[in-house]
Design a protein around this motif. Sequence first.
Motif, mmCIF file in Angstrom:
data_model
loop_
_atom_site.group_PDB
_atom_site.id
_atom_site.type_symbol
_atom_site.label_atom_id
_atom_site.label_comp_id
_atom_site.label_asym_id
_atom_site.label_seq_id
_atom_site.Cartn_x
_atom_site.Cartn_y
_atom_site.Cartn_z
ATOM 1 N N VAL A 423 33.362 21.927 -6.432
ATOM 2 C CA VAL A 423 32.818 23.008 -5.599
ATOM 3 C C VAL A 423 32.805 22.585 -4.136
ATOM 4 C CG1 VAL A 423 30.743 24.357 -5.100
ATOM 5 C CG2 VAL A 423 31.449 23.985 -7.464
ATOM 6 N N SER A 424 32.463 21.323 -3.890
ATOM 7 C CA SER A 424 32.459 20.821 -2.513
ATOM 8 C C SER A 424 33.865 20.862 -1.920
ATOM 9 C CB SER A 424 31.924 19.392 -2.493
ATOM 10 O OG SER A 424 32.157 18.801 -1.240
ATOM 11 N N ALA A 425 34.856 20.450 -2.706
ATOM 12 C CA ALA A 425 36.237 20.448 -2.211
ATOM 13 C C ALA A 425 36.686 21.862 -1.855
ATOM 14 C CB ALA A 425 37.166 19.838 -3.254
ATOM 15 N N ILE A 426 36.313 22.825 -2.696
ATOM 16 C CA ILE A 426 36.693 24.215 -2.414
ATOM 17 C C ILE A 426 36.015 24.695 -1.126
ATOM 18 C CG2 ILE A 426 36.461 26.585 -3.241
ATOM 19 C CD1 ILE A 426 36.753 25.427 -6.093
ATOM 20 N N ALA A 427 34.709 24.392 -0.993
ATOM 21 C CA ALA A 427 33.984 24.832 0.205
ATOM 22 C C ALA A 427 34.555 24.191 1.465
ATOM 23 C CB ALA A 427 32.495 24.486 0.063
ATOM 24 N N LYS A 428 34.868 22.899 1.359
ATOM 25 C CA LYS A 428 35.287 22.160 2.555
ATOM 26 C C LYS A 428 36.734 22.455 2.946
ATOM 27 C CE LYS A 428 34.162 19.039 5.644
ATOM 28 N NZ LYS A 428 33.005 19.189 6.510
ATOM 29 N N PHE A 429 37.619 22.494 1.948
ATOM 30 C CA PHE A 429 39.045 22.587 2.273
ATOM 31 C C PHE A 429 39.578 24.019 2.239
ATOM 32 C CE2 PHE A 429 38.729 18.207 0.373
ATOM 33 C CZ PHE A 429 38.710 17.577 1.599
ATOM 34 N N VAL A 430 38.771 24.957 1.747
ATOM 35 C CA VAL A 430 39.206 26.356 1.760
ATOM 36 C C VAL A 430 38.468 27.141 2.842
ATOM 37 C CG1 VAL A 430 39.327 28.496 0.417
ATOM 38 C CG2 VAL A 430 39.813 26.292 -0.686
ATOM 39 N N PHE A 431 37.150 26.976 2.894
ATOM 40 C CA PHE A 431 36.361 27.798 3.823
ATOM 41 C C PHE A 431 36.088 27.093 5.154
ATOM 42 C CE2 PHE A 431 35.110 29.241 -0.478
ATOM 43 C CZ PHE A 431 35.549 30.555 -0.379
ATOM 44 N N TRP A 432 35.905 25.772 5.135
ATOM 45 C CA TRP A 432 35.495 25.066 6.358
ATOM 46 C C TRP A 432 36.464 23.939 6.698
ATOM 47 C CZ3 TRP A 432 30.116 24.644 3.710
ATOM 48 C CH2 TRP A 432 29.491 25.888 3.776
ATOM 49 N N ARG A 433 37.757 24.177 6.528
ATOM 50 C CA ARG A 433 38.712 23.093 6.689
ATOM 51 C C ARG A 433 38.898 22.655 8.135
ATOM 52 N NH1 ARG A 433 43.952 26.513 4.666
ATOM 53 N NH2 ARG A 433 43.649 28.352 5.968
ATOM 54 N N ASP A 434 38.430 23.464 9.110
ATOM 55 C CA ASP A 434 38.586 23.089 10.516
ATOM 56 C C ASP A 434 37.438 22.219 11.011
ATOM 57 O OD1 ASP A 434 40.930 24.535 10.663
ATOM 58 O OD2 ASP A 434 39.879 26.390 11.220
ATOM 59 N N ASP A 435 36.533 21.852 10.101
ATOM 60 C CA ASP A 435 35.361 21.067 10.496
ATOM 61 C C ASP A 435 35.441 19.699 9.833
ATOM 62 O OD1 ASP A 435 33.020 20.414 11.655
ATOM 63 O OD2 ASP A 435 31.744 21.581 10.314
ATOM 64 N N PRO A 436 36.053 18.678 10.487
ATOM 65 C CA PRO A 436 36.251 17.377 9.837
ATOM 66 C C PRO A 436 34.944 16.657 9.545
ATOM 67 C CG PRO A 436 36.766 17.232 12.172
ATOM 68 C CD PRO A 436 36.529 18.685 11.884
ATOM 69 N N THR A 437 34.954 15.868 8.459
ATOM 70 C CA THR A 437 33.773 15.087 8.099
ATOM 71 C C THR A 437 33.716 13.807 8.923
ATOM 72 O OG1 THR A 437 33.848 15.919 5.835
ATOM 73 C CG2 THR A 437 32.617 13.885 6.205
ATOM 74 N N PRO A 438 32.590 13.544 9.610
ATOM 75 C CA PRO A 438 32.501 12.324 10.418
ATOM 76 C C PRO A 438 32.469 11.083 9.536
ATOM 77 C CG PRO A 438 30.387 13.440 10.327
ATOM 78 C CD PRO A 438 31.370 14.351 9.660
ATOM 79 N N PRO A 439 32.804 9.904 10.097
ATOM 80 C CA PRO A 439 32.793 8.674 9.286
ATOM 81 C C PRO A 439 31.387 8.336 8.809
ATOM 82 C CG PRO A 439 33.098 8.176 11.614
ATOM 83 C CD PRO A 439 33.199 9.664 11.485
ATOM 84 N N PHE A 440 31.320 7.623 7.676
ATOM 85 C CA PHE A 440 30.057 7.272 7.033
ATOM 86 C C PHE A 440 29.640 5.870 7.450
ATOM 87 C CE2 PHE A 440 28.121 5.727 2.836
ATOM 88 C CZ PHE A 440 26.860 6.153 3.200
ATOM 89 N N MET A 441 28.424 5.730 7.963
ATOM 90 C CA MET A 441 27.877 4.426 8.318
ATOM 91 C C MET A 441 26.549 4.254 7.588
ATOM 92 S SD MET A 441 28.725 4.208 12.385
ATOM 93 C CE MET A 441 28.124 2.526 12.479
ATOM 94 N N LEU A 442 26.401 3.161 6.864
ATOM 95 C CA LEU A 442 25.178 2.924 6.095
ATOM 96 C C LEU A 442 24.838 1.448 6.143
ATOM 97 C CD1 LEU A 442 23.057 4.048 4.044
ATOM 98 C CD2 LEU A 442 24.638 3.347 2.240
ATOM 99 N N GLU A 443 23.589 1.160 6.475
ATOM 100 C CA GLU A 443 23.139 -0.225 6.501
ATOM 101 C C GLU A 443 22.747 -0.642 5.090
ATOM 102 O OE1 GLU A 443 20.146 -2.991 9.190
ATOM 103 O OE2 GLU A 443 19.892 -0.836 9.107
ATOM 104 N N LEU A 444 23.433 -1.650 4.520
ATOM 105 C CA LEU A 444 23.141 -2.085 3.160
ATOM 106 C C LEU A 444 21.948 -3.040 3.161
ATOM 107 C CD1 LEU A 444 26.753 -2.745 1.800
ATOM 108 C CD2 LEU A 444 25.316 -0.725 1.479
ATOM 109 N N PRO A 445 20.920 -2.736 2.366
ATOM 110 C CA PRO A 445 19.757 -3.642 2.313
ATOM 111 C C PRO A 445 20.080 -4.887 1.505
ATOM 112 C CG PRO A 445 19.508 -1.878 0.722
ATOM 113 C CD PRO A 445 20.783 -1.583 1.468
#
Length: 629
Positions: A423-445
């Motif tokens: 469902v996420s892939a359909i929403a992102k790549f069909v309806f909101w494909r012009d809005d790129p996902t920013p890179p993921f940064m996470l501090e590992l404990p």
Amino acid sequence: MTAVVAGTGIRRFALIGTPNSGKTALFNALTGSRQKVANYPGVTVERKTGALTTPSGRSVNIVDLPGTYSLRARSPDEEVTRDVVLGRFKAEEAPDLLLCVADATNLRLSLRLILELKRVGRPLLLVLNMIDIAKRRGVEIDTDLLSRELGVPVVTAAAVRRGGTEDLLSRLDAIASLEGLQPSSDPNWHAPTTGDLRAGQREADRIIKLAVKHPAKPDTLTTRLDAVLLHPVFGLIFLLVLLFVMFQAVFTWAQPLMDLIEAGFDGLGGLVQAYVPDGLLQSFLKDGVISGVGSVLVFLPQILILFLFILLLEDLGYMARAAFLMDRIMGGAGLHGRAFIPLLSSFACAIPGIMATRVIDNPRDRLTTILVAPLMTCSARIPVYTLIIAAFIPNKPVLGFFGLQGLVMFGLYAAGIVSALAVSAIAKFVFWRDDPTPPFMLELPDYKLPRPRSVVMGLYMRAKMFLTRAGTTIFSMMVLIWFLASFPRPPAGATDPAIDYSLASIIGHAIEPLLAPIGFNWQIAVALIPGMAAREVAVAALGTVYSIEGGKEAAEQIGQALANKWTLATALAMLAWYVFAPQCASTLAVIKRETASWKWMWVTFFYMLALAYLAAFATYHVAVAFGAG
């Protein structure tokens, strides 16, 4: 100006710090609260308040704020922190004192934050939390030198240890007694630029170099474990094996306790049968309360075993690693890496999962996560799954050591995850494909041994929540179902079961034509309606309907009653329906609140309803084609 809680004269101190610095553990230690804590970033997404009484008897109001690395605020949870600190939060003045909580084993980002906080101009105190762990690892911190370099008083604490906050409490006592708290500097805060943040980090690194000494031989346990657990192949294999073992344990470990609870309710039913005269009161107690509520409570051991695993992994620090491992897969489906924690929280309940999306700064990434979070298998689905699996799937080994029932349970959880990604892939790549996902940064404990008290408290809170729902929502729904299934009474001389003349039968038969194509009978139709209030209510409703219809034997063995009255195709279709089952009312209300829109609430309800129907339809007809109908 000194701010106090309006009309009380009570001072207000705010806990602020980077994610996973131990703010909420300190909040719980100071106020006696039981807010959720875990060893990964993003657990706290809204402000919480609690009362502290200092050793000399002074009252202080403590505010726990969501974690942040800077006040420039890129996500909704960080905006809450910024607004409270700057005195912009609605109907609240700025706090009297900012308690900046820092993980003593990892000071880099915390010191950069406190350098920024100094520009706010509020009184500041730096709390070096987890000082016991830092000392055990050989980290030496010159607190006097650190205080001089920062220009801020410093105190140490170990929030989760008995007596670990004594120095802090003494300091707070002294501060609370002051007539007027002095600002740390003249306020000159402005939203920092990237250059400001880099300059702040260089200054923080300089101070750390002066005031902190690390051991010559640092603890490499975390590094060695991560070499395996974060490996792109072995790490994923370990994660899958871990999840599989977890679902196997849900079935095998819980059975003795479930048998005990079931025997207890059977005994209660027998007592009611023996000592309460035949009639409506006996039917209400036996068919409504004992068969209805009891059929849900029997699943408590399975829910607690599932959460035992989750709590242990959270405290251990593995959940952030799981997010890291899943980032590539989730990114391929258009989900931001930060969506992992909200989706993980949704395994417990979609409501905290949806609220946890506040850590996602991109509005469309956040909305996508909200829309798919209800597809994750929440604990309310467990009674439905386990009831049907136990009734229709034989408990036999596969390949010598896998249990077939555990495999089916694992498959249902996997189906929820795959559905969310699709469902996420359909929403992102069909309806909101012009809005790129920013890179993921996470501090590992760092890895930490789980704290028994924290785990026990987490299990207690989960059991309390489940029992509260059983005593309120489920009980009230059972009273309604019992009434609908019992009235009007059958006419004199009637030979068919009494329920055939009831309102429930009329309603169920009216809906049955819509559900017949997916193999559902009128009894299931009756159970699905209250299931909208809470999914597990459907199990209780089936228990009540079949016990009224089938008498004492059905009341004692709801699973056996289903096996006798449903085909395997219907049972599989029911499982498929509940992978996508339309949301409970509480979750829909939270979606409306978090999106500030009725539109997205109804979008969620109808797309899940459509998926549930289509999945059940396909499952039923494929099963019938293979002779299971």
